[in-house]
Scaffold this motif. Structure first.
Motif, PDB file in Angstrom:
ATOM      1  N   GLY A 120      34.631 130.750 -16.856  1.00 55.04           N
ATOM      2  CA  GLY A 120      35.503 130.499 -17.998  1.00 55.04           C
ATOM      3  C   GLY A 120      35.030 129.357 -18.884  1.00 55.04           C
ATOM      4  N   PRO A 121      34.753 128.183 -18.324  1.00 59.44           N
ATOM      5  CA  PRO A 121      34.267 127.081 -19.162  1.00 59.44           C
ATOM      6  C   PRO A 121      32.941 127.392 -19.858  1.00 59.44           C
ATOM      7  N   LEU A 122      32.082 128.173 -19.202  1.00 60.19           N
ATOM      8  CA  LEU A 122      30.790 128.507 -19.804  1.00 60.19           C
ATOM      9  C   LEU A 122      30.972 129.264 -21.107  1.00 60.19           C
ATOM     10  N   LEU A 123      31.918 130.201 -21.127  1.00 65.48           N
ATOM     11  CA  LEU A 123      32.114 131.006 -22.326  1.00 65.48           C
ATOM     12  C   LEU A 123      32.660 130.188 -23.479  1.00 65.48           C
ATOM     13  N   ASP A 124      33.341 129.102 -23.161  1.00 72.06           N
ATOM     14  CA  ASP A 124      33.808 128.193 -24.205  1.00 72.06           C
ATOM     15  C   ASP A 124      32.691 127.254 -24.644  1.00 72.06           C
ATOM     16  N   LEU A 125      31.907 126.749 -23.688  1.00 70.51           N
ATOM     17  CA  LEU A 125      30.900 125.734 -23.994  1.00 70.51           C
ATOM     18  C   LEU A 125      29.606 126.310 -24.545  1.00 70.51           C
ATOM     19  N   ALA A 126      29.325 127.558 -24.222  1.00 69.17           N
ATOM     20  CA  ALA A 126      28.058 128.141 -24.668  1.00 69.17           C
ATOM     21  C   ALA A 126      28.234 129.350 -25.567  1.00 69.17           C
ATOM     22  N   GLY A 127      29.434 129.944 -25.583  1.00 71.39           N
ATOM     23  CA  GLY A 127      29.587 131.211 -26.271  1.00 71.39           C
ATOM     24  C   GLY A 127      29.801 131.119 -27.766  1.00 71.39           C
ATOM     25  N   GLU A 128      30.585 130.152 -28.224  1.00 75.13           N
ATOM     26  CA  GLU A 128      30.929 130.086 -29.632  1.00 75.13           C
ATOM     27  C   GLU A 128      29.931 129.221 -30.395  1.00 75.13           C
ATOM     28  N   ASP A 129      28.683 129.634 -30.340  1.00 73.08           N
ATOM     29  CA  ASP A 129      27.621 128.904 -31.032  1.00 73.08           C
ATOM     30  C   ASP A 129      26.779 129.904 -31.802  1.00 73.08           C
ATOM     31  N   PRO A 130      27.185 130.262 -33.032  1.00 71.69           N
ATOM     32  CA  PRO A 130      26.416 131.264 -33.760  1.00 71.69           C
ATOM     33  C   PRO A 130      25.009 130.769 -34.082  1.00 71.69           C
ATOM     34  N   VAL A 131      24.047 131.595 -33.764  1.00 71.75           N
ATOM     35  CA  VAL A 131      22.659 131.291 -34.117  1.00 71.75           C
ATOM     36  C   VAL A 131      22.449 131.711 -35.566  1.00 71.75           C
ATOM     37  N   ALA A 132      21.908 130.817 -36.370  1.00 74.32           N
ATOM     38  CA  ALA A 132      21.729 131.088 -37.798  1.00 74.32           C
ATOM     39  C   ALA A 132      20.257 130.983 -38.176  1.00 74.32           C
ATOM     40  N   ILE A 133      19.817 131.908 -39.030  1.00 73.44           N
ATOM     41  CA  ILE A 133      18.511 131.779 -39.675  1.00 73.44           C
ATOM     42  C   ILE A 133      18.757 131.198 -41.056  1.00 73.44           C
ATOM     43  N   VAL A 134      18.204 130.031 -41.318  1.00 77.18           N
ATOM     44  CA  VAL A 134      18.275 129.432 -42.644  1.00 77.18           C
ATOM     45  C   VAL A 134      16.998 129.819 -43.375  1.00 77.18           C
ATOM     46  N   ALA A 135      17.143 130.583 -44.462  1.00 77.42           N
ATOM     47  CA  ALA A 135      15.986 131.059 -45.227  1.00 77.42           C
ATOM     48  C   ALA A 135      15.867 130.241 -46.509  1.00 77.42           C
ATOM     49  N   TYR A 136      14.801 129.434 -46.594  1.00 79.29           N
ATOM     50  CA  TYR A 136      14.538 128.623 -47.776  1.00 79.29           C
ATOM     51  C   TYR A 136      13.705 129.490 -48.731  1.00 79.29           C
ATOM     52  N   VAL A 137      14.347 129.992 -49.787  1.00 69.38           N
ATOM     53  CA  VAL A 137      13.761 131.023 -50.635  1.00 69.38           C
ATOM     54  C   VAL A 137      13.358 130.448 -51.991  1.00 69.38           C
ATOM     55  N   ASP A 138      12.146 130.792 -52.445  1.00 67.34           N
ATOM     56  CA  ASP A 138      11.766 130.537 -53.835  1.00 67.34           C
ATOM     57  C   ASP A 138      11.002 131.737 -54.351  1.00 67.34           C
ATOM     58  N   ARG A 139      10.414 131.610 -55.539  1.00 71.82           N
ATOM     59  CA  ARG A 139       9.769 132.763 -56.166  1.00 71.82           C
ATOM     60  C   ARG A 139       8.472 133.173 -55.472  1.00 71.82           C
ATOM     61  N   LYS A 140       7.888 132.267 -54.712  1.00 65.30           N
ATOM     62  CA  LYS A 140       6.594 132.547 -54.087  1.00 65.30           C
ATOM     63  C   LYS A 140       6.706 133.008 -52.642  1.00 65.30           C
ATOM     64  N   GLY A 141       7.872 132.843 -52.026  1.00 58.72           N
ATOM     65  CA  GLY A 141       8.013 133.225 -50.625  1.00 58.72           C
ATOM     66  C   GLY A 141       9.212 132.540 -49.993  1.00 58.72           C
TER      67      GLY A 141
END
Length: 372
Positions: free
Chosen positions: A108-129
């Protein structure tokens, strides 16, 4: 939540050691403090009746953290002298390190401590890539780079034909690069299983990339308010990750509230309370299990047998099912075992913060049902 990582915990019988270690304090004495923690956890397990081999295995695993301590903490689940699973935690365990010994893993504690952590890809976008960065509660790391066409990328403002032709080439370059970035971002999401895609850059570049992402990712994409180099960008990213968690939870609670209403035959598509949940779990009718950690019903004792289907609110009920061996355990741990081993439920957590009584399942445990 994908529960596949919990399967090893239910492939062998108990009893189990469940240990949560807080490694959030980093000082010059961290290595020594972890040594003392390892000894304390082993002693506590022994006091609770754990066998000597399991106590040694847990103590050694905790002490090993001194070589590379995690940012927040680690959980250890062990039996018969072997640590079976040791997931990292996304936030420190409340109240510090602790150890438990019981018939089921204390997940139970594991699902609270480790579960609600969305992994995000941060995409730094410009005109060249673009540059991709993977972010979670465990930190950040590089996740790839896209180098598109480098010329021409800047428009001109002249009125003659040649400059209009050049402008068209610029537009074609932007569109080509946006398509390449979108393709690479889609592949990166598949490989990392990221929950969220955060686009950073000028508005036009963000929109060009967003419009070319596959439909399956549309509900995962958000755009940061602040751009490259802004000191507020990190706050943006963390706020977007937190909003993603809240939106997901709100959606699940909406589904639960809607399922409470009886259908035309008088059947409700949701249940709450330990007796009804136990019956639904025995019949493999749990579609989605909702748990508010440390809620009143989560603590309630239920009875389990060796098989995940053998659970009951009272010991006499379990005997009536023909089970000769019975152990008392927490309701949340028994229901989670049933959900994991039958592959019948997607496990969801309601927020740790208090909810209005009308919003949450009564007692903090509820489920949306599947009907056969």
């Amino acid at each position: 939540m994908d529960l596949a990582f919990l399967h090893p915990l239910y492939e062998h019988p108990g009893p189990w050691a469940s240990v949560y270690v807080d490694t959030s304090r980093h000082t010059e004495d961290t290595a020594h403090e972890l040594y003392l923690t390892a000894q304390a956890m082993a002693r506590e397990l022994a006091r609770r009746g754990a066998d000597e081999a399991t106590c040694r295995a847990v103590g050694a695993a905790v002490e090993e953290l001194r070589h590379s301590p995690d940012p927040h903490g680690r959980a250890f689940f062990a039996r018969a002298g072997t640590v079976v699973l040791d997931p990292r935690l996304a936030r420190p365990p409340q109240g510090g390190s602790r150890a438990e010994w019981g018939p089921l893993p204390r997940v139970g504690p594991l699902l609270d401590l480790a579960g609600e952590d969305p992994v995000a890809i941060v995409a730094y976008v410009d005109r060249k890539g673009a540059d991709f960065e993977l972010r979670s509660a465990l930190g950040r790391r590089e996740a790839g780079t896209v180098a598109g066409r480098q010329w021409p990328v800047h428009p001109t403002s002249g009125p003659d034909w040649s400059e209009r032709h050049f402008q068209l080439k610029v537009e074609n370059t932007w569109e080509h690069n946006a398509a390449e970035i979108a393709d690479a971002l889609s592949v990166c999401q598949e490989e990392t299983r990221a929950d969220l895609l955060i686009l950073v850059g000028e508005q036009r570049e963000r929109h060009e990339v967003r419009g070319r992402l596959p439909r399956r990712l549309h509900d995962r994409v958000v755009e940061a308010t602040h751009g490259f180099g802004s000191r507020l960008l990190d706050e943006d990213v963390e706020q977007l990750r937190a909003e993603h968690v809240r939106d997901r939870i709100d959606g699940e609670l909406d589904r639960f509230r809607a399922a409470r209403a009886p259908d035309g035959e008088g059947r409700s598509g949701a249940v709450e309370g330990v007796p009804a949940l136990v019956e639904a779990a025995r019949e493999h009718r749990l579609e989605e299990l909702l748990i508010r950690p440390e809620a009143a019903d989560a603590h309630r004792a239920v009875w389990i047998g060796e098989d995940p289907d053998e659970l009951a609110a009272r010991r006499t009920e379990l005997k009536a099912l023909g089970e000769r061996h019975a152990w008392s355990t927490r309701a949340d741990d028994a229901l989670i075992r049933s959900a994991v081993t039958t592959d019948a439920a997607a496990l969801s957590l309601t927020p740790v913060t208090p909810l209005l009584e009308d919003d949450a399942p009564a007692g903090g445990l509820g489920a949306i049902l599947r009907w056969r």
